[in-house]
Design a protein around this motif. Sequence first.
Motif, PDB file in Angstrom:
ATOM      1  N   UNK A 217      42.871  35.488  41.237  1.00  0.00           N
ATOM      2  CA  UNK A 217      42.114  36.688  40.860  1.00  0.00           C
ATOM      3  C   UNK A 217      40.638  36.537  41.215  1.00  0.00           C
ATOM      4  N   UNK A 218      40.075  35.346  40.959  1.00  0.00           N
ATOM      5  CA  UNK A 218      38.654  35.134  41.255  1.00  0.00           C
ATOM      6  C   UNK A 218      38.402  35.152  42.756  1.00  0.00           C
ATOM      7  N   UNK A 219      39.236  34.448  43.517  1.00  0.00           N
ATOM      8  CA  UNK A 219      39.034  34.384  44.958  1.00  0.00           C
ATOM      9  C   UNK A 219      39.247  35.750  45.603  1.00  0.00           C
ATOM     10  N   UNK A 220      40.231  36.494  45.114  1.00  0.00           N
ATOM     11  CA  UNK A 220      40.479  37.832  45.651  1.00  0.00           C
ATOM     12  C   UNK A 220      39.278  38.743  45.397  1.00  0.00           C
ATOM     13  N   UNK A 221      38.717  38.661  44.191  1.00  0.00           N
ATOM     14  CA  UNK A 221      37.537  39.479  43.878  1.00  0.00           C
ATOM     15  C   UNK A 221      36.354  39.090  44.758  1.00  0.00           C
ATOM     16  N   UNK A 222      36.182  37.799  44.987  1.00  0.00           N
ATOM     17  CA  UNK A 222      35.080  37.338  45.828  1.00  0.00           C
ATOM     18  C   UNK A 222      35.273  37.774  47.270  1.00  0.00           C
ATOM     19  N   UNK A 223      36.517  37.726  47.762  1.00  0.00           N
ATOM     20  CA  UNK A 223      36.774  38.146  49.135  1.00  0.00           C
ATOM     21  C   UNK A 223      36.526  39.645  49.312  1.00  0.00           C
ATOM     22  N   UNK A 224      36.965  40.437  48.360  1.00  0.00           N
ATOM     23  CA  UNK A 224      36.701  41.876  48.448  1.00  0.00           C
ATOM     24  C   UNK A 224      35.199  42.140  48.506  1.00  0.00           C
ATOM     25  N   UNK A 225      34.446  41.415  47.695  1.00  0.00           N
ATOM     26  CA  UNK A 225      32.995  41.594  47.713  1.00  0.00           C
ATOM     27  C   UNK A 225      32.400  41.122  49.041  1.00  0.00           C
ATOM     28  N   UNK A 226      32.901  40.008  49.565  1.00  0.00           N
ATOM     29  CA  UNK A 226      32.365  39.472  50.808  1.00  0.00           C
ATOM     30  C   UNK A 226      32.615  40.427  51.972  1.00  0.00           C
ATOM     31  N   UNK A 227      33.715  41.175  51.916  1.00  0.00           N
ATOM     32  CA  UNK A 227      34.024  42.135  52.969  1.00  0.00           C
ATOM     33  C   UNK A 227      33.544  43.543  52.641  1.00  0.00           C
ATOM     34  N   UNK A 228      32.842  43.697  51.534  1.00  0.00           N
ATOM     35  CA  UNK A 228      32.277  44.997  51.184  1.00  0.00           C
ATOM     36  C   UNK A 228      33.313  46.016  50.785  1.00  0.00           C
ATOM     37  N   UNK A 229      34.424  45.564  50.228  1.00  0.00           N
ATOM     38  CA  UNK A 229      35.503  46.465  49.828  1.00  0.00           C
ATOM     39  C   UNK A 229      35.399  46.759  48.340  1.00  0.00           C
ATOM     40  N   UNK A 230      35.264  48.019  48.010  1.00  0.00           N
ATOM     41  CA  UNK A 230      35.053  48.417  46.612  1.00  0.00           C
ATOM     42  C   UNK A 230      36.358  48.653  45.876  1.00  0.00           C
ATOM     43  N   UNK A 231      37.467  48.772  46.598  1.00  0.00           N
ATOM     44  CA  UNK A 231      38.767  49.012  45.981  1.00  0.00           C
ATOM     45  C   UNK A 231      39.749  47.946  46.442  1.00  0.00           C
ATOM     46  N   UNK A 232      40.868  47.873  45.769  1.00  0.00           N
ATOM     47  CA  UNK A 232      41.943  46.945  46.138  1.00  0.00           C
ATOM     48  C   UNK A 232      43.115  47.767  46.652  1.00  0.00           C
ATOM     49  N   UNK A 233      43.592  47.423  47.851  1.00  0.00           N
ATOM     50  CA  UNK A 233      44.707  48.156  48.437  1.00  0.00           C
ATOM     51  C   UNK A 233      45.809  47.199  48.876  1.00  0.00           C
ATOM     52  N   UNK A 234      46.966  47.759  49.112  1.00  0.00           N
ATOM     53  CA  UNK A 234      48.188  46.966  49.292  1.00  0.00           C
ATOM     54  C   UNK A 234      48.110  45.983  50.451  1.00  0.00           C
ATOM     55  N   UNK A 235      47.497  46.377  51.553  1.00  0.00           N
ATOM     56  CA  UNK A 235      47.509  45.542  52.749  1.00  0.00           C
ATOM     57  C   UNK A 235      46.272  44.650  52.887  1.00  0.00           C
ATOM     58  N   UNK A 236      45.497  44.537  51.831  1.00  0.00           N
ATOM     59  CA  UNK A 236      44.280  43.733  51.921  1.00  0.00           C
ATOM     60  C   UNK A 236      44.582  42.266  52.210  1.00  0.00           C
TER      61      UNK A 236
END
Length: 487
Positions: A323-342
Motif C-alpha cells: 500500500x505504501x509503495x503503491x501510493x508513493x509510485x502514484x505520486x511519483x508518476x503524478x497520478x491522482x487516482x488509482x485505476x485497474x491497469x496501473x
Amino acid sequence: MPIDNSFAELPPAFYTHLRPTPLPAPYFVAASPKAAALLGLDPSDLAHEDFVAAFSGNRVPPRAKPLSAVYSGHQFGHWAGQLGDGRAILLGEIATADGPVELQLKGAGMTPYSRMGDGRAVLRSSIREFLCSEAMAALGIPTTRALMVTGSHQQVVRETIETAAVVTRMAPSFVRFGSFEHWHYRNKHEELKILADYVIRNFYPQLEGGDNPYLALLSEVTVRTARMIAHWQAVGFMHGVMNTDNMSILGLTLDYGPFGFMEAFDVDHICNHTDQGGRYSYANQVPVGHWNCYALANALLPLIKDTDAAQAALDVYVDAYGEQFDALLHAKLGLATVQENDRALFDDMFKLMQENHVDFTLFFRTLGELRVDVLPDGGLEADAPLRDLFIDRPSFDAWAVRYRERLRQEGSRDEARRIAMHAVNPKYVLRNYLAQVAIDKAQQGDYSEVDRLRAVLDRPFDEQPENAAYAALPPDWASHLEVSCSS
C-alpha cells in the motif's frame, strides 16, 4: 544542555557505564542546522571548543551517564551472537518539543563490545553518515539524525591509514531488533520483558493496557518497517547491511555504512562490496525486511505466547509495504487516482528502466516535465530530455503513449502535475561520487564541501539552478568507487 538518560535506568545487564576515550586535538568538521534546531541549539555555537570537546568525547556534559548498550543479532542471515555498541557511546537524552532525543557518539573509543575493533570511526565514514542521515531526513524518510562531525589527526588503520572522527547521532532511541534477540537467545525472559516494557512505555504508550501489548508492538514495528523500506525503494536507496542489529525498533533508518542511491537502474544492484552473495541487493531489501521482522517475532514469542497471532502480525508486512509503495509510485508518476491497469504501467516502466539502465533519480525528476498534449510532429522533440535517457527510444515512446493516455483519463493538467511530481521526486540525492569529492577535500583539510553538499541535500526537491552540477550523472571515474562494511 540538560541531559537525562532513561536507558540508564534499566538494570546494569543492559549496558556498561564508561566514559568516551578522548580524541587528541579534536577539531570541528561540520554540523547540521536542522538537527541543531531540534535540540534548540544555535548551529554556529557547535564549532565552539566546548561543543567540540563534548561531542568528541573529551568532556562529558554534566548529568550525562555515558554508556554502551549490549545487543546481539543476525548478520547476513547467520546468528552472530553477542554484539553491542562496539564504538558508540550514549551520552543521554535531551527533552525537545517532540519528545526526548538521545545523543550518541559514534567513534568514541573502545567498549566492552568492541570485540577485535579499535572503537574508532574514520573521517570518511563519519562524513558519509552525517550527510546521508540529514539527506534522508530532508527526503522525508524515517531516519536517525546527525548533529555534527568532529575530527582528529589521530591515525586509524582500516584498508589504509586514515584519521579518526566522531559523528554525533540523534534518535528517540537506538534500541534494535537485536536488542530483543540478545535476551531471547539467552533464555532471559525477565530481561526480555523489561526491555519490551521500556520500549512500549517510552515510545508506544498507546499500546499499554491492551490485551497483548507485546503482540501489538510486533504488529506496529512490522508496519513501520514495511513503510520505511517502501520509502527506500521509492527513492532508490540501498542500505547495504540490513542485519537485525541494524534494524530500529522505531522503524528508523539506522547505521549508515555501505549505503548507496541507485544510479543506472538495476533491480539486482548490490551497493555493498562486502555483500558478495547479494543478500542486501535493492530487490532483496523488501523480503529481507520481512525476514528481519520474523527474527523479531521469534525473539518476542515468549512474551506474545501465541504463534498464530504472531504470524498474523507478521502477515501485515506485505500489505503495509504494498500500500505504501503503491501510493508513493502514484505520486511519483503524478497520478491522482488509482485505476485497474496501473500495476501493468508501473511494471513495464521498471522493465524499460532495467533494460536501458536508466538513471533512477534523473528519470523520475525529468518525467515531471512531460506534457500530456503535444503535436504529432513535435512529440519526439518535446520528450527529448526524457527520451534521451533510453537506449531503446521506440520502446520508451510506446510506454509514453500509454502514460499520456492514463493522464488524460483523469484530466491531468501539466503545470499542477509538474509541481506535484517535483515535490516528491528529488533532483538531488547523495550520489557516491558527491560524497567522495567532499571526503577527498576534507582529508586535505578543506571541510567547506561537506557543508555545501549538506546544504544542497537539505533542499532535494528544489531546482537550485546554482547547484545544478550536483544533479549531474556520475563522471567516468566514479564507476570505480566501491563501498564496503568498513565504509
